[in-house]
Structures are given as structure tokens and as C-alpha cells.
Write an enzyme that holds these catalytic residues in place. Structure first.
Site, PDB file in Angstrom:
ATOM      1  N   CYS A   1     -70.194 -46.594  16.409  1.00  0.00           N
ATOM      2  CA  CYS A   1     -68.802 -46.141  16.488  1.00  0.00           C
ATOM      3  C   CYS A   1     -67.868 -47.340  16.686  1.00  0.00           C
ATOM      4  CB  CYS A   1     -68.613 -45.146  17.626  1.00  0.00           C
ATOM      5  SG  CYS A   1     -66.913 -44.565  17.720  1.00  0.00           S
TER       6      CYS A   1
ATOM      7  N   GLY B   1     -73.283 -44.223   3.737  1.00  0.00           N
ATOM      8  CA  GLY B   1     -72.112 -44.940   3.244  1.00  0.00           C
ATOM      9  C   GLY B   1     -71.919 -44.779   1.755  1.00  0.00           C
TER      10      GLY B   1
END
Ligand SMILES: Cc1cc2nc3c(=O)[nH]c(=O)nc-3n(C[C@H](O)[C@H](O)[C@H](O)COP(=O)(O)O)c2cc1C
Length: 352
Positions: A108, A209
């Protein structure tokens, strides 16, 4: 090498029926999102990141993230924090709640999280990162997995040094989102790092991703040695993207299909979060669901102005009358499954 996206694979003893993992996304990955993801072909779904100190302090909202329906399995619940003992205790609660995997967040990039020494910061603190994995792996009997970014700074390759150490410490799988924390979501995910990482460890690696299509998923699986792909933003308001990646029905959904799925999602979310929280939580989903479809832009904006979820439903039915039949069928086929009863404050079940 061509990998069959619909073949099963394993993380330790946990069998995962397809190569598609639905990404953990804060503010998105509610139970309705995860159940929908499973229905459309994700083999594994994840909760959003859950604060270990929120669990430690029995914060009601945090505890609510541990609600798991019986038809979500296999499911990973992701925890974040920086203290190994607190993370271990949180992992025990996650296991008791019925999660099949405990995932640890080392990715994060948001300041609120990194300034506490958690999330992506741990990429640069290998002693603490490995201590966390060891403590968590010792605390639970389910497999422990880690999701990470490439490093903090652009161009960083920290993940290649840290990844093998995390496996040594007990990680049963690694998910790599090969962007730096600094990049946030800009630029491209560099899956050449995913390939390098997969070559360095003997546990499954999941590629996260920019997986937005079946072609992309196959290319990444075929060139990296990753066992599975993770789908995040592409699935926001668009479960049909998961179906396309899985190789089924690539046709665009009709207006009434979109509305039926959206209303089902809204109703489940109201049940989970309660009417008031759901009303604001759902606003971003209106644009996501209706953005691609044959709906005028003004319509999406109008929906976000309405005060209640009930009013939004009414407008949606008016815009796609045929949706009610489809919705009835979906509700019949996918009635909410039982949840594991947790010994938690009763009010977290608020919202009916
Ligand atoms: C709104 C949002 C929230 C996210 N929250 C989390 C999270 O709680 N935990 C996590 O590990 N990653 C989180 N991510 C990162 C995603 O899991 C994923 O790695 C990233 O979006 C790249 O994948 P994509 O290109 O398929 O979206 C989040 C991403 C987005 C867009």
C-alpha cells in the site's frame, strides 16, 4: 508456454479452481464484489486490506471486514500493520473468521498507511518484513501469502531481494504488483520483474497490474512463469471483464444485464453495509457500471445525486425495464449464502 486460465492450481493445501485472482481493493472489495467475482470466473477472491490495530481494538467497522459468506471460498483476507505480534493476533482472528489464506500487505503506497511503518514501507525494512511473515506464519495453520510492489522508488528492484527472504520466512505465495510505491498507479506494471521473481522462488507467484484482457493475461502467464493473474481495476463495475479473461462469452453485456447485475450488487451491499454507508459507497460504482454501456453520461450523474439506494433502483429499472426479470433470476440462483457466525458485536450485522 500457454497456461490454461481455467485450470486449477494450489497455494499449499488450498486448491484454486482458476488462474484468475480478484484483487484486494480498499473501498471496493466488499462481499458483493467478491461473490460476483467468483460467479464470473475468479478462482480466488480477496478482502480489502484490514487494519491489524483496528482488529486489536475490536473496532466495529474493522471487524465487519471479517464477514465471510460460505460461497466465497477460497478467499484471502488481507491484513496490514507493522507490529509482528499484532499482525499475528490479527491473523488468528482472520483464520477464525474462516479465511482460507491470510495475505499480508507490503504494497500500500498511501501515506496514511506508510507513515505508520506499514504497507509499502516494509519493502525497505526487510528485518521487520520477515519478522512479520514469521510471526503470522507461526500463528495460523492456513497458508500465509504476501502482496508487494517492486519497491518504494521508481526503478527499484527491492522485490527481488526481499521476495526470497519472505518465502524463507514462511510465505506460501507472493503476489507482485511491479510498480513502485511512488508510481501509485501511473506508468506500466513491469512484468519482467514478475518473471525474475518467479525464477527466484519455489512458491507460486501471482502477477498483478494491468491485466485487462484475456490476451494480456495469457501473455503475462506465458512469459513470466507466474501461476495466476490478478485482476483489479478492470473488474470494477465490469465483472464481464473477468468472464472475458476466463475465456467465456466475450459479448458485451446488454443494458438490462448491466442494470440487473448493478442492482443485485446494490442490494447485497446494502445488506452488508447498511443503507446509509452503502448509499455513499455505491456512488462510484454507478459510473463504473454504466460508463462503458449504452447509457448517457447525464444519467450516471443523475444517479449520484439521488439520496437513497431505493431511488437509484427505481431510475435504473425505468431505464432498463427488462432488467427485473433477469434480476429475479439472479436473486433466485444466487441468494446470499450463510455467513460464519462470529462472536462479534451484534451491531456489525446492522443493515439487515
Ligand atoms: C481502489 C484501489 C484500492 C486498492 N486497495 C488495495 C488493497 O487494499 N490491498 C492491496 O494489496 N492492493 C490494493 N490495490 C492494488 C490492487 O490490488 C492491484 O495490485 C493494482 O490495482 C494493480 O492491478 P490492476 O492494474 O489490475 O488494477 C488497490 C487498487 C485500487 C485501484
Amino acid at each position: 508456454m500457454q497456461v490454461d486460465l481455467s485450470s486449477s492450481w494450489r497455494i499449499g493445501p488450498v486448491e484454486i479452481p482458476s488462474r484468475i485472482v480478484l484483487a484486494p481493493m480498499a473501498g471496493v472489495s466488499v462481499q458483493a464484489f467478491r461473490r460476483q467475482g467468483r460467479r464470473f470466473g475468479a478462482g480466488l477472491v480477496c478482502s480489502e486490506m484490514v487494519s491489524c490495530s483496528g482488529l486489536e481494538h475490536r473496532n466495529e467497522r474493522t471487524l465487519g471486514y471479517l464477514r465471510i459468506a460460505s460461497d466465497e471460498h477460497p478467499l484471502a483476507v488481507q491484513i496490514f500493520g507493522s507490529n509482528p505480534a499484532t499482525m499475528a493476533e490479527a491473523a488468528r482472528m482472520v483464520e477464525d473468521a474462516g479465511a482460507d489464506l491470510v495475505d499480508i500487505n507490503f504494497g500500500c503506497p498511501v501515506k496514511k498507511v506508510t507513515k505508520t511503518g506499514a504497507g509499502a514501507t516494509l519493502l525497505e525494512d526487510p528485518a521487520r518484513a520477515t519478522a512479520i511473515v514469521t510471526a503470522v506464519a507461526d500463528a495460523v495453520s492456513v497458508p500465509v501469502t504476501v502482496k508487494m510492489r517492486r519497491g518504494l522508488e521508481n526503478g527499484s528492484r527491492t522485490c527481488l531481494e526481499l521476495g526470497p527472504r519472505l518465502v524463507e520466512a514462511g510465505a506460501a505465495s507472493l503476489t507482485l504488483h511491479p510498480r513502485s510505491a511512488k508510481q501509485m498507479y501511473t506508468g506500466e506494471a513491469d512484468h519482467s520483474l514478475t518473471r525474475k521473481l518467479a525464477g527466484l522462488v519455489d512458491v507460486p507467484v501471482v502477477a498483478s497490474g494491468d491485466i485487462t484482457s484475456r490476451a494480456r493475461a495469457q501473455a503475462v502467464l506465458g512469459t513470466t512463469g507466474a501461476q495466476a493473474v490478478m485482476v483489479g481495476r478492470a473488474a470494477q463495475g465490469n465483472p464481464w471483464a473477468i468472464r472475458e479473461i476466463a475465456g467465456e462469452f466475450a459479448a458485451d453485456p446488454s443494458r438490462k444485464e448491466i442494470v440487473a447485475e448493478l442492482i443485485l450488487f446494490m442490494r447485497e451491499t446494502v445488506r452488508e453495509l447498511g443503507e446509509r454507508r452503502a448509499a455513499s459507497f455505491l456512488k462510484k460504482f454507478y459510473g463504473w457500471y454504466l460508463g462503458r454501456g449504452p447509457f448517457p453520461r447525464a444519467f450516471k450523474q443523475e444517479l449520484t445525486q439521488l439520496a437513497t439506494v431505493g431511488e437509484v433502483e427505481e431510475r435504473l429499472f425505468a431505464a432498463a425495464p427488462g432488467a427485473s426479470f433477469l434480476l429475479a433470476r439472479l436473486e433466485w440462483e444466487h441468494a446470499p449464502a450463510a455467513e460464519i457466525e462470529l462472536e462479534l458485536p451484534i451491531s456489525i450485522y446492522g443493515g439487515g
